[in-house]
Design an enzyme around this catalytic site. Structure first.
Site, PDB file in Angstrom:
ATOM      1  CG  HIS A  22       4.661   1.266  -1.270  1.00 20.14           C
ATOM      2  ND1 HIS A  22       5.600   1.782  -0.414  1.00 20.14           N
ATOM      3  CD2 HIS A  22       3.663   0.797  -0.475  1.00 20.14           C
ATOM      4  CE1 HIS A  22       5.189   1.642   0.838  1.00 20.14           C
ATOM      5  NE2 HIS A  22       4.025   1.048   0.835  1.00 20.14           N
ATOM      6  CE  LYS A  46       1.146   3.675  10.457  1.00 25.02           C
ATOM      7  NZ  LYS A  46       1.408   3.102   9.139  1.00 25.02           N
ATOM      8  NE  ARG A  95       1.873  -5.559   3.150  1.00 26.73           N
ATOM      9  CZ  ARG A  95       2.220  -4.552   3.927  1.00 26.73           C
ATOM     10  NH1 ARG A  95       3.497  -4.258   4.082  1.00 26.73           N
ATOM     11  NH2 ARG A  95       1.320  -3.849   4.564  1.00 26.73           N
ATOM     12  CB  SER A 133       7.135   1.464   5.280  1.00 31.32           C
ATOM     13  OG  SER A 133       6.635   1.703   4.000  1.00 31.32           O
TER      14      SER A 133
HETATM   15  P1  ADP Z   1      -0.433   2.349   5.396  1.00 30.67           P
HETATM   16  O1  ADP Z   1      -1.499   2.843   4.476  1.00 30.67           O
HETATM   17  O2  ADP Z   1      -0.926   1.319   6.360  1.00 30.67           O
HETATM   18  O3  ADP Z   1       0.405   3.421   6.025  1.00 30.67           O
HETATM   19  P2  ADP Z   1       1.700   1.811   3.525  1.00 30.67           P
HETATM   20  O4  ADP Z   1       1.953   3.235   3.264  1.00 30.67           O
HETATM   21  O5  ADP Z   1       2.875   1.026   3.980  1.00 30.67           O
HETATM   22  O6  ADP Z   1       0.515   1.483   4.490  1.00 30.67           O
HETATM   23  O7  ADP Z   1       1.145   1.117   2.213  1.00 30.67           O
HETATM   24  C1  ADP Z   1       0.172   1.679   1.387  1.00 30.67           C
HETATM   25  C2  ADP Z   1      -0.527   0.583   0.631  1.00 30.67           C
HETATM   26  O8  ADP Z   1       0.415  -0.268  -0.002  1.00 30.67           O
HETATM   27  C3  ADP Z   1      -1.369  -0.357   1.514  1.00 30.67           C
HETATM   28  O9  ADP Z   1      -2.512  -0.749   0.776  1.00 30.67           O
HETATM   29  C4  ADP Z   1      -0.481  -1.539   1.741  1.00 30.67           C
HETATM   30  O10 ADP Z   1      -1.225  -2.709   1.985  1.00 30.67           O
HETATM   31  C5  ADP Z   1       0.204  -1.622   0.394  1.00 30.67           C
HETATM   32  N1  ADP Z   1       1.478  -2.303   0.501  1.00 30.67           N
HETATM   33  C6  ADP Z   1       2.424  -2.127   1.432  1.00 30.67           C
HETATM   34  N2  ADP Z   1       3.459  -2.964   1.243  1.00 30.67           N
HETATM   35  C7  ADP Z   1       3.156  -3.686   0.140  1.00 30.67           C
HETATM   36  C8  ADP Z   1       3.818  -4.742  -0.588  1.00 30.67           C
HETATM   37  N3  ADP Z   1       4.991  -5.235  -0.192  1.00 30.67           N
HETATM   38  N4  ADP Z   1       3.207  -5.236  -1.678  1.00 30.67           N
HETATM   39  C9  ADP Z   1       1.990  -4.768  -2.055  1.00 30.67           C
HETATM   40  N5  ADP Z   1       1.305  -3.808  -1.429  1.00 30.67           N
HETATM   41  C10 ADP Z   1       1.881  -3.262  -0.340  1.00 30.67           C
END
Ligand code: ADP
Length: 171
Positions: A22, A46, A95, A133
């Site tokens: 992130h 979730k 990703r 995460s």
């Molecule tokens: P969500 O919105 O599905 O709950 P997250 O909070 O985990 O997802 O992630 C927020 C954003 O960050 C999403 O666009 C996700 O694709 C992106 N993201 C998550 N992990 C990574 C990573 N390792 N590298 C780049 N972007 C990521």
């Protein structure tokens, strides 16, 4: 698009917890947009490990010396949050192919709900393409070391949280 709306990019997500993937997206985004609003989704649907308030606190702590990054929580539709901020750009990290379908659906739905909004995808850093995460939580829950994958303060919080969950205080 108004200049003000163009200059703010909203990076929404659960961030439960924040990890280096992130942060890498935010670092790249800062080089493109003058201001990033990290939108921490409260109603993730979730079971969140950290409350929205805790996630906001951790993210604010990480960016306390970076005025270009503002951290807020939001509930409900992302497009409503965009309108509230007068923002039109949604930032998402991509990703791998596995992210594509869901992200594509969300981007098109958001466009339908807010035709002026644009979703911008930034590719993940190579070294963090596998990082999520969910994986961070799974490793930390089993006592694995997540150093180098999450900021230090997040690592400490994870250790405390899982210690409390596995050894609840006795009365
Ligand atoms: P969500 O919105 O599905 O709950 P997250 O909070 O985990 O997802 O992630 C927020 C954003 O960050 C999403 O666009 C996700 O694709 C992106 N993201 C998550 N992990 C990574 C990573 N390792 N590298 C780049 N972007 C990521």
């Amino acid at each position: 698009m108004q200049a003000a709306a163009r200059s703010v990019a909203v990076y929404p997500g659960s961030f439960d917890p924040i990890h280096n993937g992130h942060l890498a997206v935010i670092s790249r985004a800062i080089a493109i947009f003058p201001k990033i609003v990290v939108g921490i989704l409260e109603n993730t649907g979730k079971d969140a490990l950290f409350s929205a308030a805790e996630r906001v606190e951790m993210m604010r702590d990480i960016y306390r010396e970076e005025p270009r990054v503002e951290v807020r929580s939001f509930t409900g539709l992302l497009v409503s949050f965009l309108r509230e901020l007068d923002a039109r750009v949604v930032l998402r990290g991509m990703r791998a192919v596995s992210d594509f379908e869901y992200e594509f659906q969300m981007a098109l739905m958001n466009r339908r709900l807010h035709p002026d909004a644009e979703t911008v995808f930034l590719t993940a850093e190579e070294e963090y393409t596998y990082l999520s995460s969910r994986l961070v939580k799974e490793v930390a829950a089993l006592g694995g070391d997540v150093a180098g994958l999450v900021p230090d303060q997040v690592r400490t919080r994870l250790e405390q949280r899982y210690r409390r969950l596995t050894h609840p205080p006795t009365r």
